[in-house]
Design an enzyme around this catalytic site. Structure first.
Site, short mmCIF file in Angstrom:
data_model
loop_
_atom_site.label_atom_id
_atom_site.label_comp_id
_atom_site.label_asym_id
_atom_site.label_seq_id
_atom_site.Cartn_x
_atom_site.Cartn_y
_atom_site.Cartn_z
N ASN A 25 0.96 -1.24 0.01
CA ASN A 25 0.01 0.01 0.05
C ASN A 25 0.94 1.39 -0.19
O ASN A 25 1.89 1.29 0.60
CB ASN A 25 -0.81 0.00 1.29
CG ASN A 25 -0.48 -0.29 2.34
OD1 ASN A 25 0.45 -0.88 2.99
ND2 ASN A 25 -0.94 0.73 3.41
N GLU A 51 0.23 5.39 0.79
CA GLU A 51 -0.69 6.35 1.23
C GLU A 51 -0.19 7.54 0.59
O GLU A 51 0.62 7.88 0.22
CB GLU A 51 -0.73 6.30 2.55
CG GLU A 51 -1.30 5.18 3.29
CD GLU A 51 -1.24 5.32 4.87
OE1 GLU A 51 -1.88 4.28 5.33
OE2 GLU A 51 -0.77 6.07 5.56
N ALA A 107 -1.15 12.00 1.34
CA ALA A 107 -1.90 13.00 2.17
C ALA A 107 -3.44 13.34 1.94
O ALA A 107 -4.20 13.41 2.65
CB ALA A 107 -1.26 14.22 2.43
N TYR A 153 -6.13 11.34 1.05
CA TYR A 153 -6.49 9.98 1.38
C TYR A 153 -7.21 9.49 0.25
O TYR A 153 -6.43 8.19 -0.09
CB TYR A 153 -7.31 10.08 2.50
CG TYR A 153 -6.70 10.18 3.76
CD1 TYR A 153 -5.58 9.33 4.22
CD2 TYR A 153 -7.15 11.13 4.86
CE1 TYR A 153 -4.94 9.77 5.55
CE2 TYR A 153 -6.42 11.39 5.96
CZ TYR A 153 -5.29 10.54 6.21
OH TYR A 153 -4.76 10.63 7.46
N GLU A 156 -3.07 -4.84 -2.95
CA GLU A 156 -3.49 -5.49 -4.15
C GLU A 156 -3.53 -4.87 -5.60
O GLU A 156 -3.21 -5.29 -6.70
CB GLU A 156 -5.07 -5.99 -3.86
CG GLU A 156 -5.12 -6.73 -2.53
CD GLU A 156 -5.33 -5.93 -1.44
OE1 GLU A 156 -5.98 -6.35 -0.32
OE2 GLU A 156 -5.04 -4.71 -1.32
N CYS A 180 -10.16 -4.86 0.15
CA CYS A 180 -11.21 -3.93 0.38
C CYS A 180 -12.18 -4.14 -0.85
O CYS A 180 -12.01 -4.82 -1.73
CB CYS A 180 -11.05 -2.45 0.41
SG CYS A 180 -10.26 -1.87 -1.12
N CYS A 217 -10.88 -3.37 -4.36
CA CYS A 217 -9.68 -4.11 -4.84
C CYS A 217 -10.51 -5.46 -5.06
O CYS A 217 -9.85 -6.27 -6.25
CB CYS A 217 -8.67 -4.69 -3.75
SG CYS A 217 -7.46 -3.01 -3.63
#
Length: 137
Positions: free
Chosen positions: A45, A47, A49, A51, A58, A89, A92
């Protein structure tokens, strides 16, 4: 899938998890998938800022597979440290459906062991997939 292949997937997902970029949530995830050429593709993953602009492990693994010429997911491992088995999720799951069949195995693991096994069909029942866009001409 044989034990040796599952071990390769687990090792790849655990290793790539260490490179996750998760400064906001602190929740590092690694994923590894097997393509139709028996190649392992891993992703973590990343990330952001802003979001919604980040991406899941995945998704990263799928992008690596496609970039390498793969088009079919035969199995997937997701690795993260959580109190319950970690699964992809919703977004994904749909992305995986583009490249995987309902019977594709999805394993949930942490740093020490596998905690659950699902099929993509169990995680995304009655899904919309490429077959829905086929025309009968």
């Amino acid at each position: 899938m044989d034990d040796e292949t599952l071990a390769r997937l687990l090792a790849a997902a655990r290793a790539v998890r260490e490179r996750a970029y998760a400064p906001y949530s602190g929740f590092a995830v690694g994923a590894a998938l097997l393509d139709e050429h028996a190649r392992v593709h891993a992703g973590c993953n990343v990330e952001n800022a802003a979001y919604p602009q980040g991406w899941c492990a995945e998704t990263s693994a799928l992008a690596a597979m496609v970039a390498a010429g793969g088009r079919r997911v035969l199995g997937l491992v997701v690795v993260g440290v959580a109190p319950r088995p970690l699964t992809p999720c919703g977004g994904c799951r749909q992305k995986l459906r583009e490249f995987a069949a309902d019977d594709c195995p999805v394993w949930s693991a942490d740093l020490d062991s596998v905690h659950a096994r699902f099929t993509l069909g169990e995680l995304l029942p009655a899904s919309f997939g490429p077959g829905h866009l086929e025309t009968s001409a």
